[in-house]
Design a protein around this motif. Structure first.
Motif, PDB file in Angstrom:
ATOM      1  N   GLY A   1       0.813  -1.210   0.000  1.00 37.54           N
ATOM      2  CA  GLY A   1       0.000   0.000   0.000  1.00 37.54           C
ATOM      3  C   GLY A   1       0.844   1.257   0.000  1.00 37.54           C
ATOM      4  N   GLU A   2       0.279   2.342   0.570  1.00 41.69           N
ATOM      5  CA  GLU A   2       1.024   3.591   0.642  1.00 41.69           C
ATOM      6  C   GLU A   2       2.174   3.452   1.624  1.00 41.69           C
ATOM      7  OE1 GLU A   2      -0.734   6.866   3.336  1.00 41.69           O
ATOM      8  OE2 GLU A   2      -2.502   5.773   2.624  1.00 41.69           O
ATOM      9  N   GLN A   3       3.223   4.220   1.420  1.00 41.86           N
ATOM     10  CA  GLN A   3       4.429   4.111   2.235  1.00 41.86           C
ATOM     11  C   GLN A   3       4.164   4.586   3.664  1.00 41.86           C
ATOM     12  OE1 GLN A   3       7.734   2.992   0.765  1.00 41.86           O
ATOM     13  NE2 GLN A   3       5.980   2.113  -0.282  1.00 41.86           N
ATOM     14  N   ARG A   4       4.299   3.672   4.614  1.00 41.87           N
ATOM     15  CA  ARG A   4       4.058   4.007   6.007  1.00 41.87           C
ATOM     16  C   ARG A   4       5.272   3.646   6.837  1.00 41.87           C
ATOM     17  NH1 ARG A   4      -2.158   1.830   6.822  1.00 41.87           N
ATOM     18  NH2 ARG A   4      -3.200   3.553   5.749  1.00 41.87           N
ATOM     19  N   GLY A   5       5.804   4.648   7.519  1.00 39.97           N
ATOM     20  CA  GLY A   5       6.977   4.419   8.339  1.00 39.97           C
ATOM     21  C   GLY A   5       6.623   3.745   9.652  1.00 39.97           C
ATOM     22  N   VAL A   6       7.553   2.906  10.127  1.00 40.09           N
ATOM     23  CA  VAL A   6       7.383   2.196  11.392  1.00 40.09           C
ATOM     24  C   VAL A   6       8.676   2.329  12.185  1.00 40.09           C
ATOM     25  CG1 VAL A   6       6.852  -0.007  12.498  1.00 40.09           C
ATOM     26  CG2 VAL A   6       5.877   0.520  10.253  1.00 40.09           C
ATOM     27  N   LEU A   7       8.556   2.561  13.481  1.00 35.83           N
ATOM     28  CA  LEU A   7       9.708   2.524  14.391  1.00 35.83           C
ATOM     29  C   LEU A   7       9.537   1.305  15.293  1.00 35.83           C
ATOM     30  CD1 LEU A   7       9.994   6.307  15.345  1.00 35.83           C
ATOM     31  CD2 LEU A   7      11.586   5.000  13.934  1.00 35.83           C
ATOM     32  N   SER A   8      10.321   0.263  15.039  1.00 32.66           N
ATOM     33  CA  SER A   8      10.166  -1.006  15.760  1.00 32.66           C
ATOM     34  C   SER A   8      10.998  -1.033  17.041  1.00 32.66           C
ATOM     35  CB  SER A   8      10.547  -2.175  14.849  1.00 32.66           C
ATOM     36  OG  SER A   8       9.615  -2.312  13.812  1.00 32.66           O
ATOM     37  N   PHE A   9      10.702  -0.100  17.952  1.00 31.62           N
ATOM     38  CA  PHE A   9      11.393  -0.108  19.243  1.00 31.62           C
ATOM     39  C   PHE A   9      11.064  -1.391  19.996  1.00 31.62           C
ATOM     40  CE2 PHE A   9      10.648   4.608  18.772  1.00 31.62           C
ATOM     41  CZ  PHE A   9      11.981   4.947  18.609  1.00 31.62           C
ATOM     42  N   PRO A  10      12.040  -1.999  20.668  1.00 32.37           N
ATOM     43  CA  PRO A  10      11.711  -3.086  21.585  1.00 32.37           C
ATOM     44  C   PRO A  10      10.714  -2.576  22.629  1.00 32.37           C
ATOM     45  CG  PRO A  10      14.078  -2.954  21.248  1.00 32.37           C
ATOM     46  CD  PRO A  10      13.490  -1.735  20.616  1.00 32.37           C
ATOM     47  N   PRO A  11       9.748  -3.394  23.027  1.00 34.61           N
ATOM     48  CA  PRO A  11       8.737  -2.925  23.987  1.00 34.61           C
ATOM     49  C   PRO A  11       9.322  -2.305  25.247  1.00 34.61           C
ATOM     50  CG  PRO A  11       8.089  -5.042  23.080  1.00 34.61           C
ATOM     51  CD  PRO A  11       9.475  -4.770  22.568  1.00 34.61           C
ATOM     52  N   VAL A  12      10.479  -2.801  25.692  1.00 34.24           N
ATOM     53  CA  VAL A  12      11.039  -2.325  26.959  1.00 34.24           C
ATOM     54  C   VAL A  12      11.451  -0.864  26.901  1.00 34.24           C
ATOM     55  CG1 VAL A  12      13.427  -3.017  26.479  1.00 34.24           C
ATOM     56  CG2 VAL A  12      12.590  -3.001  28.842  1.00 34.24           C
ATOM     57  N   VAL A  13      11.774  -0.324  25.712  1.00 33.67           N
ATOM     58  CA  VAL A  13      12.185   1.084  25.617  1.00 33.67           C
ATOM     59  C   VAL A  13      11.194   1.947  24.834  1.00 33.67           C
ATOM     60  CG1 VAL A  13      14.640   0.566  25.846  1.00 33.67           C
ATOM     61  CG2 VAL A  13      13.614   0.734  23.554  1.00 33.67           C
ATOM     62  N   ALA A  14      10.161   1.362  24.254  1.00 31.34           N
ATOM     63  CA  ALA A  14       9.212   2.126  23.451  1.00 31.34           C
ATOM     64  C   ALA A  14       8.615   3.270  24.274  1.00 31.34           C
ATOM     65  CB  ALA A  14       8.100   1.208  22.950  1.00 31.34           C
ATOM     66  N   PRO A  15       8.457   4.464  23.668  1.00 32.35           N
ATOM     67  CA  PRO A  15       7.933   5.621  24.415  1.00 32.35           C
ATOM     68  C   PRO A  15       6.572   5.353  25.050  1.00 32.35           C
ATOM     69  CG  PRO A  15       8.840   6.329  22.313  1.00 32.35           C
ATOM     70  CD  PRO A  15       8.836   4.831  22.289  1.00 32.35           C
ATOM     71  N   THR A  16       5.642   4.814  24.271  1.00 34.72           N
ATOM     72  CA  THR A  16       4.334   4.388  24.779  1.00 34.72           C
ATOM     73  C   THR A  16       4.191   2.912  24.460  1.00 34.72           C
ATOM     74  OG1 THR A  16       3.395   6.583  24.346  1.00 34.72           O
ATOM     75  CG2 THR A  16       1.838   4.779  24.682  1.00 34.72           C
ATOM     76  N   LYS A  17       3.725   2.142  25.427  1.00 36.14           N
ATOM     77  CA  LYS A  17       3.711   0.690  25.254  1.00 36.14           C
ATOM     78  C   LYS A  17       2.465   0.195  24.530  1.00 36.14           C
ATOM     79  CE  LYS A  17       7.311   0.767  28.027  1.00 36.14           C
ATOM     80  NZ  LYS A  17       8.662   0.786  27.464  1.00 36.14           N
ATOM     81  N   CYS A  18       1.325   0.874  24.737  1.00 30.58           N
ATOM     82  CA  CYS A  18       0.084   0.318  24.237  1.00 30.58           C
ATOM     83  C   CYS A  18      -0.882   1.417  23.803  1.00 30.58           C
ATOM     84  CB  CYS A  18      -0.562  -0.552  25.326  1.00 30.58           C
ATOM     85  SG  CYS A  18      -1.920  -1.572  24.734  1.00 30.58           S
ATOM     86  N   LEU A  19      -1.494   1.218  22.649  1.00 26.12           N
ATOM     87  CA  LEU A  19      -2.528   2.121  22.138  1.00 26.12           C
ATOM     88  C   LEU A  19      -3.895   1.495  22.414  1.00 26.12           C
ATOM     89  CD1 LEU A  19      -3.385   4.587  20.354  1.00 26.12           C
ATOM     90  CD2 LEU A  19      -3.316   2.995  18.422  1.00 26.12           C
ATOM     91  N   LEU A  20      -4.829   2.291  22.927  1.00 29.15           N
ATOM     92  CA  LEU A  20      -6.200   1.839  23.153  1.00 29.15           C
ATOM     93  C   LEU A  20      -7.092   2.470  22.089  1.00 29.15           C
ATOM     94  CD1 LEU A  20      -6.440   2.130  27.055  1.00 29.15           C
ATOM     95  CD2 LEU A  20      -5.699   0.201  25.660  1.00 29.15           C
TER      96      LEU A  20
END
Length: 650
Positions: A517-536
């Motif tokens: 599809g359209e170009q979508r960037g992803v930042l695959s931070f390990p969960p332990v350092v990710a800025p926010t862990k979970c989206l609701l």
């Protein structure tokens, strides 16, 4: 010309700016080079990396953490050698006055010429994307010109040891290879020394000079006695500090990789100079590192040697066990937070680039779109710092160790006549006496020869010469000395982390673009350092979802998991795409079925796969993954995939 489109730095920088990971400071006033502000996700990422650093080093190694003053009296940094030696070589365009760091200029120009040679030979050249027009102008231009093979070899040899050249040697390289100002082609000045510290003053009179600290180390050294006492006089031990440091870079570029204000995390590990073994070295001896020894660089080569750290220490490539132990711990930390292990190397400093205090030093360098960048330095500072501060202040920064058996030995001993010594030298008496007491056997032998032949000798203390005549000495002879206490000045092994540089390298390493599809960037931070862990994510704005969202949010908070609710009107796919750009590893979707059976779906960022379970189960799984106790691969293998109503993410 063949170009490898391996990495789009401009796209990453656009994403980081759009999501406010960081931004140029004071931008509404035009900005100041080398100063940056971190936004909410950047702050959270840095906090999580530092929390990991504390756990990995301070907690696991039982270190003593301190927080010392940033403002430092000039006298302290004069004693440490920073006032005289903490500098880089700069040169300037003789017509425009534009300033360049000399080693970077030579490096950029020669690399551009080598790229031009590759183009002329129809060889592969790595793409170097850069959206900043000002940076493009400062970079050396690439022109397709074929070089002679021997010139290519010479350029590669120079680049392999670029950090080893002094200012005059850089000037000679600039003349020999006709290096001019990249943008204008104008002649350049000879390289001149530029001190990197920010000068200031303490107090209202302006007569008490100070500096913003260029490193966090000096505060730790000056608190050595307190730390040793706090540690019940046990050796070895380590102190640690996280804090701001400041360096007035000549020409800061490359974003977070070269800035004027930055966060450092530094360790000072104090060891007995006669035994630099490490109690846990056997745990890491078989761990393989990719290293670039100084001996290889001096041959004009950059081939890496992959070797177990135990073998490297045994062959004295790495000086001692403690230094080798920390190199491994550094490597494990970097990979744990998400740095690609295939893009880490340890480069040994060459003689000319070695810091004034170091006897061996290795840099953990991380490969980025800008090339290899130093992110962690690990130096054996020997006893330099404690010794110079002790000599300057008269404060004994030493360890006193009771020997298991008394040591009996013959020693040359000088005893002073204190009745004459004090009145003769007055305020300098103690400093001169301490200097004489600190002299080793060989120095005393030479002084005794002068004493016996001429009746006098001179010593220099704090830059001032003092004549020691016969009437000042009671005895100068060899005696039998029984020692019950051994006194020594510790050596220091110092791992020093540039946190901003590590963060940028991490963001490059985890960035990718979804191919479909359209170009979508992803930042695959390990969960332990990710800025926010979970989206609701509620399925819609229907009020029925509100109490369920509040319940899930409260459960996540209670379990220490940071979360964010996105109840905007955008499609679920678009909402997830926004948070993929923020690096949020997990997403929980609340739908109408959730209101009926208390279940929700859990989406994993990289695979976009989902499972569906009870809220309590999902919250516990997210907590376990964010703490590194399990992985998505293990979770997805244990729970059935949820595919009944896959959300369209287009």
């Amino acid at each position: 010309m063949s170009v490898q489109p391996t990495f789009n730095r401009a796209a990453l920088e656009q994403l980081l700016g759009k999501r406010f990971f960081y931004a140029p400071a004071f931008s509404v006033y035009g900005g100041v080079a080398g100063l940056y502000d971190y936004g909410p996700p950047g702050c959270a990422l840095q906090a999580n990396v530092l929390e990991m650093w504390r756990k990995h080093f301070v907690l696991e190694e039982d270190m003593l953490e301190v927080d010392c003053s940033i403002m430092t009296p000039a006298e302290v940094l004069k004693t440490s050698g920073h006032v005289d030696r903490f500098s880089d070589w700069m040169c300037k365009d003789l017509k425009t006055g534009e300033i360049f760091r000399a080693d970077h200029l030579v490096e950029n120009v020669l690399e551009a010429r080598l790229d031009g040679d590759k183009i002329a030979r129809n060889a592969t050249v790595e793409a170097k994307a850069d959206k900043d027009e000002k940076k493009k102008k400062k970079a050396a231009k690439v022109t397709a010109v074929r070089l002679q093979d021997e010139v290519v070899q010479t350029y590669n040899e120079i680049l392999a040891q670029i950090d080893n050249y002094s200012g005059p040697e850089l000037g000679e390289l600039m003349r020999t290879h006709s290096i001019k100002s990249p943008e204008t082609g104008n002649d350049l000045s000879e390289p001149a020394v530029f001190n990197l510290m920010f000068a200031s003053s303490i107090g209202p009179t302006g007569q008490f000079p100070g500096y913003l600290r260029p490193e966090t180390a000096q505060g730790q050294f000056l608190n050595f006695k307190r730390l040793l006492e706090f540690n019940n006089d046990r050796m070895p031990f380590a102190s640690a500090q996280i804090g701001r440091s400041f360096r007035n870079e000549i020409s800061p570029r490359e974003g977070l990789l070269r800035v004027r204000e930055f966060t450092m995390a530094e360790i000072e590990h104090y060891v007995d100079p006669s035994k630099k073994d490490h109690a846990r070295f056997n745990e890491v001896a078989s761990y393989k590192l990719k290293i670039l020894p100084a001996s290889v660089q001096l041959q004009g080569k950059t081939e890496l040697l992959e070797i177990p750290v135990g073998e490297a220490v045994e062959k004295k490539i790495i000086d001692n066990q403690t230094l080798g132990y920390f190199l491994v711990r550094i490597h494990i930390f970097l990979t744990k937070i998400g740095i690609n292990p295939e893009r880490i190397r340890f480069r040994q400093h060459m003689k000319n680039e070695m810091a004034h205090y170091a006897c061996d030093c290795w840099d953990a360098e991380i490969h980025t779109s800008y090339g290899w960048k130093e992110c962690v330095g690990c130096a054996d500072r020997s006893a330099y710092d404690l010794t110079v501060h002790s000599n300057k202040t008269g404060e004994k920064l030493v360890v006193r160790e009771r020997l298991p058996e008394p040591l009996v030995e013959e020693k040359l001993q000088l005893e002073i006549n204190k009745k004459v010594f004090g009145p003769r030298f007055k305020k300098n008496a103690k400093a001169v006496e301490d200097h004489l007491a600190s002299l080793d056997e060989s120095a005393l032998v030479e002084l005794k020869k002068l004493h016996d032949s001429t009746g006098t000798f001179s010593v220099t203390v704090n830059g001032e010469s003092f004549d020691i005549t016969k009437d000042l000495i009671t005895s100068f002879e060899r005696v039998t000395v029984t020692t019950h206490i051994r006194e020594f000045t510790p050596n220091v092994i110092e791992p020093s982390f540039g946190i901003g540089r590590i963060l940028y390298c991490l963001m490059e390493h985890v960035y990718w673009v979804r191919p479909e599809g359209e170009q979508r960037g992803v930042l695959s931070f390990p969960p332990v350092v990710a800025p926010t862990k979970c989206l609701l994510v509620p399925l819609s704005t229907n009020e029925v979802f509100v109490p369920i969202l509040q319940k899930v949010s409260a459960e996540l908070r209670r379990n220490g998991v940071s979360s964010k609710i996105d109840d905007s009107g955008a499609s679920i796919g678009r909402r997830y795409a926004r948070n993929d750009e923020l690096g949020t590893p997990f997403g929980i979707t609340v739908d109408f079925q959730s209101a009926q059976d208390n279940t929700v779906t859990l989406r994993e960022r990289d695979s976009t796969k989902q499972i569906r379970e009870k809220i309590e189960v999902i919250v516990e799984l997210v907590k376990q993954m964010c703490e590194g106790k399990t992985t998505w691969a293990e979770v997805s293998a244990s729970y059935p995939a949820f595919e009944s109503q896959e959300v369209d993410e287009k």
